[in-house]
Design an enzyme around this catalytic site. Structure first.
Site, mmCIF file in Angstrom:
data_model
loop_
_atom_site.group_PDB
_atom_site.id
_atom_site.type_symbol
_atom_site.label_atom_id
_atom_site.label_comp_id
_atom_site.label_asym_id
_atom_site.label_seq_id
_atom_site.Cartn_x
_atom_site.Cartn_y
_atom_site.Cartn_z
ATOM 1 C CB CYS A 85 -0.479 -0.410 1.194
ATOM 2 S SG CYS A 85 -1.993 0.774 0.762
ATOM 3 C CG HIS A 202 -3.514 -3.574 2.927
ATOM 4 N ND1 HIS A 202 -2.199 -3.155 4.199
ATOM 5 C CD2 HIS A 202 -4.366 -2.705 1.997
ATOM 6 C CE1 HIS A 202 -2.701 -1.697 3.664
ATOM 7 N NE2 HIS A 202 -3.951 -1.762 3.155
ATOM 8 C CD GLU A 204 -0.660 -4.867 5.517
ATOM 9 O OE1 GLU A 204 -0.931 -5.689 5.375
ATOM 10 O OE2 GLU A 204 -1.178 -3.975 6.084
#
Lengths: 224, 85
Positions: A85, A202, A204
């Site tokens: 990002c 993303h 994570e």
């Protein structure tokens, strides 16, 4: 020996990255950018957020901080480097990765799950997948539209450096499945060598089973 | 040494989508204005002292190359004027 998660003023996915890596049993620590990288990091994560308030262009300021020279040196030495990002924006602004991430086609901030087709599965970031696999990750960005000149795009394709393309449930990279107007539906690319990757979605945020899908784990396992 | 203002105008390359400009154009049209197209640009006014206008321009170009513009998506132009003393 640890993975360094680089924190800038305005980073906000640094702790998410640590939580996800720790869940996978990967040793990691948050590093304040002005303190520089630790000696011999086993990897570097440039996390998402809004470093320097997205002033000028998202990632432009952080890309020119001294730690990025250290990250570049680590990348050239073969250390795995992942930009997610805002980290992807920093990666392309700093020259770690090709192209640019700029204003979404919608001109709006978009926060939603997207599907991605795995394009090149012979990289550390995609070794957990097969080519053509469709995975789901969240996006959360206002400036995620991948832009690159026609020659640059041709070179990316020729060198097989596109990691993921936005796609529909059938794995078709259609315009309707392209959330931000990215050129050629590109969601993530490799840097000059395959130990460097940047992507807008993303991983994570999709790695902890308690809170939803876990397709992001496969990407983060590059740090194992 | 003299005082100069180098004005750097950074704009998207032709053909690169500009969603903010499109949104602005639609807003103008909603206000009843007629227009064919709208392009936006960022403008930086850099006050500096330099030996001559060429030196001011080359310093501004270096600033544009290293930070103000992203060569993947932007073109820029520079105009140098001597500041009134």
């Amino acid at each position: 020996m640890t993975v360094a998660v680089v924190r800038f003023g305005g980073s906000n996915c640094d702790r998410d990255a640590v939580r996800a890596l720790e869940h996978l049993g990967i040793d990691c620590e948050i590093v304040w950018h002005a303190d520089g990288l630790p000696d011999d990091p086993t990897g570097v994560v440039i996390p998402g957020g809004f470093s320097y308030g997205d002033y000028l262009r998202a990632g432009a300021m952080a890309a020119r901080t001294p730690i990025l020279a250290e990250v570049r040196a680590a990348a050239e030495a073969g250390t795995p480097v992942l930009g997610v990002c805002n980290g992807a924006q920093i990666g392309s602004e700093s020259g770690l990765a090709p192209g640019a991430f700029t204003t979404n086609r919608s001109a709006r901030f978009q926060c939603e799950p997207v599907r991605l087709r795995v394009e090149n599965a012979e990289t550390p970031w995609t070794a957990a997948f097969e080519p053509g696999d469709v995975i789901e990750l969240p996006i959360a960005h206002g400036e995620g539209r991948f832009e690159i000149g026609d020659d640059g795009l041709e070179a990316l394709r020729a060198d097989d450096r596109v990691l993921f393309r936005y796609c529909d449930a059938d794995g078709e990279a259609t315009d309707a499945a392209n959330p931000n107007g990215s050129k050629d539906n590109v969601a993530g690319v490799l840097g000059e060598s395959d130990n460097v990757a940047v992507l807008m979605p993303h991983p994570e945020r999709a790695s902890l089973p308690d809170i939803g899908p876990t397709d992001g784990q496969g990407i983060l396992r590059a740090f194992e | 040494m003299a005082a100069y203002t180098a004005t750097v105008t950074v704009r998207l390359k032709r053909g690169v989508l500009d969603p903010e400009a499109e949104t602005t154009q639609r807003a103008l049209e909603r206000l009843g204005f007629e227009l064919n197209d709208l392009r936006s640009a960022d403008r930086f006014e850099l006050d500096m002292r330099a030996d001559d206008a060429a030196a001011a321009e080359s310093r501004a170009a270096e600033m544009a190359d290293r930070l103000l513009a992203n060569p993947t998506i932007h073109d820029y132009e520079i105009e140098v004027t001597e500041a009134p003393s």
